[in-house]
Design an enzyme around this catalytic site. Sequence first.
Site, PDB file in Angstrom:
ATOM      1  N   GLU A   1       0.963  -1.203  -0.224  1.00 18.70           N
ATOM      2  CA  GLU A   1      -0.019  -0.123  -0.024  1.00 18.70           C
ATOM      3  C   GLU A   1       0.868   1.145  -0.171  1.00 18.70           C
ATOM      4  O   GLU A   1       2.004   1.279   0.779  1.00 18.70           O
ATOM      5  CB  GLU A   1      -0.780  -0.058   1.303  1.00 18.70           C
ATOM      6  CG  GLU A   1      -1.813  -1.116   1.448  1.00 18.70           C
ATOM      7  CD  GLU A   1      -2.413  -0.832   2.760  1.00 18.70           C
ATOM      8  OE1 GLU A   1      -2.298  -0.085   3.423  1.00 18.70           O
ATOM      9  OE2 GLU A   1      -3.226  -1.925   3.183  1.00 18.70           O
TER      10      GLU A   1
ATOM     11  N   GLU B   1      -5.187   8.437  11.051  1.00 13.61           N
ATOM     12  CA  GLU B   1      -3.730   7.873  11.316  1.00 13.61           C
ATOM     13  C   GLU B   1      -3.483   8.439  12.650  1.00 13.61           C
ATOM     14  O   GLU B   1      -3.832   9.273  13.187  1.00 13.61           O
ATOM     15  CB  GLU B   1      -2.803   8.696  10.294  1.00 13.61           C
ATOM     16  CG  GLU B   1      -3.248   8.685   9.076  1.00 13.61           C
ATOM     17  CD  GLU B   1      -3.440   7.186   8.362  1.00 13.61           C
ATOM     18  OE1 GLU B   1      -2.961   6.191   8.852  1.00 13.61           O
ATOM     19  OE2 GLU B   1      -4.170   7.054   7.327  1.00 13.61           O
TER      20      GLU B   1
END
Lengths: 308, 308, 423, 423
Positions: free
Chosen positions: B55, B66
């Site tokens: 990814e 995140e």
Amino acid sequence: MSDAVTENEYDSDVEAAIRENHPALITYITAGDPSLEDTKEYVEALDRGGSDLIELGLPFSEPIAEGPTIQAAINRALAAGTTPEGFFELVDDLETEAPLLVMTYYNMILQYGGSEAPRASDGRAAKPRDKPEVRPFVERAAGAGLSGIIVPDLPAEEAGPLRAACDDHGLDLVFIIAPTTEGQRLDDIMSQVSGFAYVQARLGTTGARANVSSATHESLARLEEYDVPKAVGFGVSEGDHAAEIVEAGADGVIVGSALVDIIAEHGSDTGAAAERLEAKAAELKRGARRGADSLTVDGEDAPEPEQP
Amino acid sequence: MSDAVTENEYDSDVEAAIRENHPALITYITAGDPSLEDTKEYVEALDRGGSDLIELGLPFSEPIAEGPTIQAAINRALAAGTTPEGFFELVDDLETEAPLLVMTYYNMILQYGGSEAPRASDGRAAKPRDKPEVRPFVERAAGAGLSGIIVPDLPAEEAGPLRAACDDHGLDLVFIIAPTTEGQRLDDIMSQVSGFAYVQARLGTTGARANVSSATHESLARLEEYDVPKAVGFGVSEGDHAAEIVEAGADGVIVGSALVDIIAEHGSDTGAAAERLEAKAAELKRGARRGADSLTVDGEDAPEPEQP
Amino acid sequence: TFGDDYGGQYVPEALMPALQELEDAYERYVLENEDGFMDEFHERMRDFGGRPTPLQRADRLSERYDREIYLKREDLLHGGAHKLNNALGQVLLAKYMGKERIIAETGAGQHGTATAMAAAHLDMPCEIYMGRTDINRQRPNVYRMRMNGAEVNPVTAGSGTLKEAINETMRDWATTVEHTHYVIGSIVGPHPFPKLVRDFQSVIGDEIREQIREEAGRLPDSVVACAGGGSNTMGTFHAFVRDDDVDLYAVEAGGSSLEIDAEEGLAPNSATLSTGTDGVLHGAMTKLLQSEEGQIVESHSVSAGLDYAGVGPELAHLVETGRVTPVNVDDDAALNGFHRLSNLEGIIPALESSHALGYLERAAGTAADTSSGQRPRDEHTDELGDLVVVNVSGRGDKDLETVLEETEKRDLEAAPDVEVFDA
Amino acid sequence: TFGDDYGGQYVPEALMPALQELEDAYERYVLENEDGFMDEFHERMRDFGGRPTPLQRADRLSERYDREIYLKREDLLHGGAHKLNNALGQVLLAKYMGKERIIAETGAGQHGTATAMAAAHLDMPCEIYMGRTDINRQRPNVYRMRMNGAEVNPVTAGSGTLKEAINETMRDWATTVEHTHYVIGSIVGPHPFPKLVRDFQSVIGDEIREQIREEAGRLPDSVVACAGGGSNTMGTFHAFVRDDDVDLYAVEAGGSSLEIDAEEGLAPNSATLSTGTDGVLHGAMTKLLQSEEGQIVESHSVSAGLDYAGVGPELAHLVETGRVTPVNVDDDAALNGFHRLSNLEGIIPALESSHALGYLERAAGTAADTSSGQRPRDEHTDELGDLVVVNVSGRGDKDLETVLEETEKRDLEAAPDVEVFDA
């Protein structure tokens, strides 16, 4: 104290001092500025200089009627530890030609002797907490030989108790006539005049000014019909002011801040200050006389006042 | 790009990469951290290390899913001037065994190509102001050889337009299954799985953790009945984690923050970072295999998970 | 969603169940008043918050602008701004939902303080995320939150301001979503937040409607409110959206310039409705200040409370359909608005609200009054009409230092002599 | 006058005509509502000021003290304290009287800011006297006054605080009395000020009376208000003076000690009703903190707004007759009261009002709660009764810095951890 004043035809020493020394000079300084010892010398100097009455300020922490000059003098006196008892001891000790008056705020009068045992002499029930009252102060003032009392924050309406005590002890209670005092109130106050009418030259607080206000002339004109001695204060600082005021119909002039300024300028040089105070008093007295002479020359026809 | 993947029996390159390399290792790094040139080397290192899918993060300024590690990587990438076009050029240039996916936020997809002339291809009336839409991004991604897209802020409910575009261009759109995804929603999402189900190991954001959460085991148990590839991410950092996760039933493990940490630690020493990335990938892959082996040994009887 | 495009739920999967739970609670408690929820909300807003706030005729502004100007006095609400309407509503809702913990983001601190006081009032543990830069700029608000018993969590990422605080609160929520409610501070975020916040805030417009009818016997010709995220804006407008004769003006912060510096990622304004483009931020499709590539830019305004790169999706929709007119005034005009209301009416407005007052001057002021300004007389001048309501969304005590600093840098027609502040 | 002794007009002769003019205006406009004066007053207090303020049941205090505690929320009044009731009333009266200029004194700045905003609202030129020390301590209030268009005149005499500012304002008035009105800030000063100010402030108690009857169906057992000069106190009490069943508690600042240091002219408290003696200050016979010789001493309290050596003559009278019970709490108890209300109820009270809350804790708190305090459980404990109203006279935003500083010096049971303020 002023035992020199002779018996006379007037109601009081104070009135006599003005009438007999017409035009009279009334001087003010703050007791204890910069110390009570100095004050003694300054009072004697003012007396020598030709003062006909001397007002001695007993300092109070909240002098709401004073301008910056006298306010500062009061602060100096308080910082020097001036107390009512010290004040009275000074007066006990003074021997002047001029009768002496005490100028102070009402709370100082109320609290004097307040730490003594409760008194019920005025007929009230003695309460658990001592209620302040005016007689101890007046008794002590009379005992010290003071001739009168001036209280800048005591209008006629509130003056009943103090007036009664003063009457009982032969002291004058001098009322102030302001530029705003008119109509019925003016009549009422003038009918109670004791000693002299203290004519406030202008609105505002005490303090030396460069000229004589038109309010002074208007006030004196308004008071013309009343047959009581009138002395003008608030802002008088020079001989020429004194002349103009007397010319305008006053029986006396009252000078305070201009003298306090001299004391402040000289600091600890007591001798020099006393000399200048005496000279300043003499200048003011001469000025007042000049005003009176000019009246005599012009007869009844008073000159036009100079508008400031 | 990943032209090395052979034709196979599965719906997509992505699914094939997981099924054929079971247990699969899926690695993540942020493109442009610290530069796109470095990213190229790092991707190749991860590929060499045994990654079965890679990814690549296309940085967005508000990465709300995140944790601190990847957030910092994104900030470095943005500060280095990483743009979508630069990202795609990097992908154009990459040749890896492992298929590549792009991981980014929905706004990045919407805005791509937004400065071009208004498009009305979706049948809407062209408005004076350009409406953003997803097709230019998907077209470009497909052209660059990407195999799929992961969008952390695009739940299934909002994914219609992007899903349609991906289908048209043969890309997988990977959905995330959270610990809170249950009941009807879980069924709905699992029925749409494209590529693999990204199983979020725990609530919260991305970031390396010291252990495998009990939520991982619970999620995998909950997903057992669904016959789709499952890869677990969020918090995986060591070979032992990978082993435990695979042992618990996962088809693959996803590792990101632990790799980003390595990149951050080495700063500009690209060679050393690449070496360590390759080694880390190898460790993780070995761990995953260990987990698979233990399953084979124990047969169907999966071991009790260690509670963290 | 609002219209075809705006709104939605662009959030991590982990949050979706909580949003559905919230949507359910919104429908039951807010829309259907289940268990008397809305009754309790209104009662607490009356007793604790001080509602209704007055609708005051501004005598001197009315004279200046030669029309009837009324001020909605949200500055008198507990906490000093309209923020409490929403904060109390949401904390109460969280309580009804059985949540055990409250989190919220705050920029300038207004929403954080409102949430902290609502949480104290309702006895709910509360944590507020606030950027470190904002913490340093807005210490009194940090103290207020702490004194109300809230924890204040500094956010050090990025520029340490509102955007980062929102991101961080979302991260907390993604972790704690099962027992925690996130009190979003404006009509932004994923559905149902924009509607939920709007409905709590719409008490403002509901009151105005009733009050202006009583005072003036009719609805206003126009309603003016400042717009950052847009909660006071929609709170004020919502009651009038269906009244086609009532013009609605959303006044954004024009900052120092309307141009975006994409290179630096900076917009020296936060005029999102006027200049933004469609995109997704913080869970919703709306208008944004962003680069062509989709990166969110740093907005700027002299008013911290308007300083946000997004805007409520419902406002974006109403602007798109033409129902709401987006306008903007720059920092100077806002500062003049601040000084003018302070000096003429004895009300020190928040710098946010000062933008609405700055617009009033531009649109309603005489040509002579605006001759010194850089902007032309606004095109909507004649549309303000004879009866205008301006929402004073908050009080300006919090802005005194900023106003002093910013005033000193400028030559503002409405400002008092700055020197004398050194008295 | 109040009773035989208290009150009066102890002012320079020059002011007497103005006081008579004011007395006449007071009777006509205030008492007889001539020209609809009081109607206009109430209308402006509603629209501009935000009246009525709520009477809020304090849920968590009620639980803590095991009785019904209601808070009168004067903190929500425009300007942040009850001060506007009086300031607006007097400025409006001055306008009716044809005066052209307003002057006022201010200590902490609360009365000055209230007067400045009232003057701006009513378009009257306004000058505020403020001690230089106070100016330096309370800069935000100086800014607020300036922004409302008032001149702020620094007073440098003495310690540069309230006492000197009053003296200076009186001097201005003695000069300008013909066209200027002096807005005295409390129920002090010469007649008719104490009655005039009381009547404007009594809107507080009038509202409480109506509100508590609606909420609780009866009058309270006791009413608690802090007392400095006494304007919020009498404003709260006036409506209940004739209700013998309602106990009235005036809570003064006990400062750090009740002893007076006559040598230094300092009282480390301003517990005038509890410890003062009768005398004349600022125009009225009342209770004072003074030396035996009659010099006024410097009072002290952690709360600048209570820091005054006098008190309203009517309160002195009501204490003397036993109708009002004077109590006092020290700085520590007031600070605890501040933190307790902030933390438990989400209301940050003024330090003045915090004294009333400190007394509530002492009188109504459990023995366990007060075990750490130095004072014994108050003798009036049982007299607070089941239904208590406490006046929250103002909000505490203005006091944040002071509270932080003072809290850091102490170990206060109700304070949050001070360290975290440095977040």
